[in-house]
Design a protein around this motif. Structure first.
Motif, short mmCIF file in Angstrom:
data_model
loop_
_atom_site.label_atom_id
_atom_site.label_comp_id
_atom_site.label_asym_id
_atom_site.label_seq_id
_atom_site.Cartn_x
_atom_site.Cartn_y
_atom_site.Cartn_z
N ASP A 152 54.86 21.30 27.41
CA ASP A 152 55.44 20.26 28.13
C ASP A 152 55.79 20.45 29.44
OD1 ASP A 152 56.01 17.57 27.75
OD2 ASP A 152 57.98 17.67 27.19
N GLY A 153 54.95 19.72 30.38
CA GLY A 153 55.03 19.86 32.01
C GLY A 153 54.56 21.10 32.50
N VAL A 154 53.67 21.81 31.64
CA VAL A 154 53.08 22.95 32.49
C VAL A 154 51.56 23.17 31.71
CG1 VAL A 154 53.01 25.51 32.58
CG2 VAL A 154 55.27 24.08 32.77
N GLU A 155 50.66 23.36 32.35
CA GLU A 155 49.34 23.87 32.03
C GLU A 155 49.00 24.86 32.82
OE1 GLU A 155 44.90 21.77 31.49
OE2 GLU A 155 46.67 20.53 31.99
N ILE A 156 48.36 25.90 31.97
CA ILE A 156 47.79 26.93 32.68
C ILE A 156 46.13 27.12 32.10
CG2 ILE A 156 47.54 29.43 33.10
CD1 ILE A 156 50.62 29.61 32.45
N ARG A 157 45.18 26.93 33.29
CA ARG A 157 43.88 26.91 32.98
C ARG A 157 43.20 28.25 33.18
NH1 ARG A 157 43.00 21.41 35.98
NH2 ARG A 157 44.04 20.07 34.90
N THR A 158 42.83 28.75 32.32
CA THR A 158 42.03 30.01 32.27
C THR A 158 40.42 29.97 32.41
OG1 THR A 158 43.85 30.93 30.95
CG2 THR A 158 42.08 32.42 31.38
N ARG A 159 39.94 30.71 33.40
CA ARG A 159 38.60 30.87 33.45
C ARG A 159 38.08 32.19 33.84
NH1 ARG A 159 34.03 27.98 33.94
NH2 ARG A 159 32.27 28.66 35.34
N ARG A 160 37.15 32.76 32.83
CA ARG A 160 36.55 34.08 33.03
C ARG A 160 35.12 34.07 33.34
NH1 ARG A 160 37.78 36.31 27.40
NH2 ARG A 160 37.84 33.82 26.78
N TYR A 161 34.90 34.53 34.48
CA TYR A 161 33.67 34.64 35.04
C TYR A 161 33.27 36.02 35.74
CZ TYR A 161 36.23 34.28 39.28
OH TYR A 161 37.08 34.33 40.22
N GLY A 162 31.62 35.99 36.09
CA GLY A 162 31.27 37.22 36.60
C GLY A 162 30.66 37.93 35.35
N SER A 163 30.20 39.37 36.04
CA SER A 163 29.68 40.11 34.82
C SER A 163 30.00 41.68 35.45
CB SER A 163 28.14 40.05 34.50
OG SER A 163 27.37 40.35 35.61
N GLY A 164 30.13 42.40 34.41
CA GLY A 164 30.00 43.84 34.66
C GLY A 164 31.38 44.06 35.48
N ALA A 165 31.37 44.99 36.48
CA ALA A 165 32.67 45.37 37.18
C ALA A 165 32.98 44.20 38.03
CB ALA A 165 32.29 46.34 38.05
N ARG A 166 32.25 43.07 38.34
CA ARG A 166 32.66 41.99 38.94
C ARG A 166 33.27 41.00 38.27
NH1 ARG A 166 27.48 43.07 40.80
NH2 ARG A 166 26.81 41.38 39.55
N LYS A 167 33.46 41.06 36.98
CA LYS A 167 34.14 40.23 36.03
C LYS A 167 35.73 40.01 36.43
CE LYS A 167 33.47 38.87 31.31
NZ LYS A 167 33.26 39.32 30.10
N LYS A 168 35.96 38.56 36.47
CA LYS A 168 37.34 38.24 36.77
C LYS A 168 37.79 37.11 35.89
CE LYS A 168 36.47 39.05 41.63
NZ LYS A 168 36.99 40.05 41.84
N ALA A 169 39.28 37.21 35.71
CA ALA A 169 39.74 36.06 35.10
C ALA A 169 40.82 35.36 36.30
CB ALA A 169 40.68 36.53 33.93
N THR A 170 40.57 34.14 36.18
CA THR A 170 41.48 33.23 37.16
C THR A 170 42.45 32.26 36.40
OG1 THR A 170 39.51 33.10 38.59
CG2 THR A 170 41.37 31.38 38.84
N PHE A 171 43.63 32.20 36.70
CA PHE A 171 44.85 31.41 36.17
C PHE A 171 45.11 30.40 37.18
CE2 PHE A 171 45.22 35.56 34.34
CZ PHE A 171 45.22 35.19 33.13
N THR A 172 44.78 29.03 36.89
CA THR A 172 45.39 28.09 37.73
C THR A 172 46.50 27.46 37.00
OG1 THR A 172 43.08 27.44 38.20
CG2 THR A 172 44.54 25.85 38.74
N VAL A 173 47.41 27.40 37.72
CA VAL A 173 49.04 26.98 37.16
C VAL A 173 49.30 25.84 37.46
CG1 VAL A 173 51.39 27.68 36.88
CG2 VAL A 173 49.52 29.71 36.71
N LEU A 174 49.43 24.73 36.85
CA LEU A 174 49.90 23.47 37.08
C LEU A 174 51.32 23.25 36.45
CD1 LEU A 174 46.74 21.54 36.13
CD2 LEU A 174 47.31 22.27 38.35
#
Length: 192
Positions: free
Chosen positions: A127-149
Motif C-alpha cells: 500500500d503506497g509503495v512500489e519497488i521495481r527491480t530490473r536486472r540487466y547486463g551480462s558477466g561482470a557488467r551485470k547490475k540490478a536497479t531498484f526504482t523506488v516509488l
C-alpha cells in the motif's frame, strides 16, 4: 510521489571448491547505506539460501529448492529479522498478477510479481509503495536497479533485494513451464 533509483553491481567469488562459490549484488542505496545480496550462502542438500545484509536493513533470507545457483520459489521459506514469513501464490493462475507471490511482513501485505514476460523485470508492491527491480547486463557488467516509488523503508528494500537472489521464473506462465520441464528432466536423470 517520491522516486529514487539505486543500482547494485553483480559480484562473484569463485575461490576454493566449486561448491563454495558465491555470487550476488552489492552497492549503496542512499539513506539505506550499504546493501549486499549473497547466494548461495548455505546449501542444505537440494536447498539453497540467499541472504541480504546492510547498514540499515533487517537480516533477510530466502531458502528454497535449488535451481541453478539460486533458491527457487518451490518450497520457499522467507525470514525477515529472524521471523518466518508465510508465502502464498497461485501456481495455476493464468495472469502475472494472479501468479504473484503474496506475503505479510510487519503487518503489511506485499505482492511480488513479474512486470514483463522476461524474468528480469519484477515489482514489490504494498500500500503506497512500489519497488521495481530490473536486472540487466551480462558477466561482470551485470547490475540490478531498484526504482523506488513512494515512502519505502528498510524492510521494503530488503525484501526487494533478497528476491534478486531468488529464481522467480515461476511468476510467469512461460517460466513455470520451463522450470517444470527442467525439474522433470532432472528427475528422470536419477533413474539412468
Amino acid at each position: 510521489m517520491q522516486r529514487h533509483t539505486y543500482t547494485l553491481d553483480r559480484w562473484e567469488d569463485r575461490s576454493g571448491d566449486r561448491l563454495a562459490w558465491t555470487f550476488g549484488y552489492r552497492g549503496t542505496a542512499g539513506e539505506f547505506g550499504r546493501i549486499e545480496v549473497v547466494y548461495p550462502v548455505k546449501r542444505h542438500g537440494d536447498r539453497h539460501v540467499t541472504e541480504v545484509s546492510g547498514d540499515a536493513l533487517p537480516a533477510t533470507s530466502f531458502g528454497g529448492w535449488a535451481y541453478g545457483r539460486k533458491p527457487s520459489l518451490h518450497m520457499g521459506q522467507l525470514s525477515v529479522g529472524g521471523a518466518g514469513i508465510r508465502l502464498k501464490r497461485n501456481r495455476w493462475a493464468q495472469t502475472r498478477a494472479g501468479r504473484a507471490l503474496r506475503m505479510q511482513v510487519a503487518g503489511r501485505e506485499y505482492r511480488y510479481l513479474a512486470t514483463s514476460r522476461r524474468h528480469r523485470d519484477r515489482a514489490l508492491i504494498r500500500d503506497g509503495v512500489e519497488i521495481r527491480t530490473r536486472r540487466y547486463g551480462s558477466g561482470a557488467r551485470k547490475k540490478a536497479t531498484f526504482t523506488v516509488l513512494g515512502p519505502a523503508d528498510a524492510t521494503d528494500l530488503a525484501l526487494a533485494a533478497v528476491m534478486c537472489g531468488v529464481n522467480t521464473r515461476n511468476l510467469t506462465r512461460g517460466g513455470a513451464v520451463r522450470a517444470f520441464l527442467n525439474r522433470s528432466l532432472n528427475w528422470l536423470e536419477i533413474f539412468q
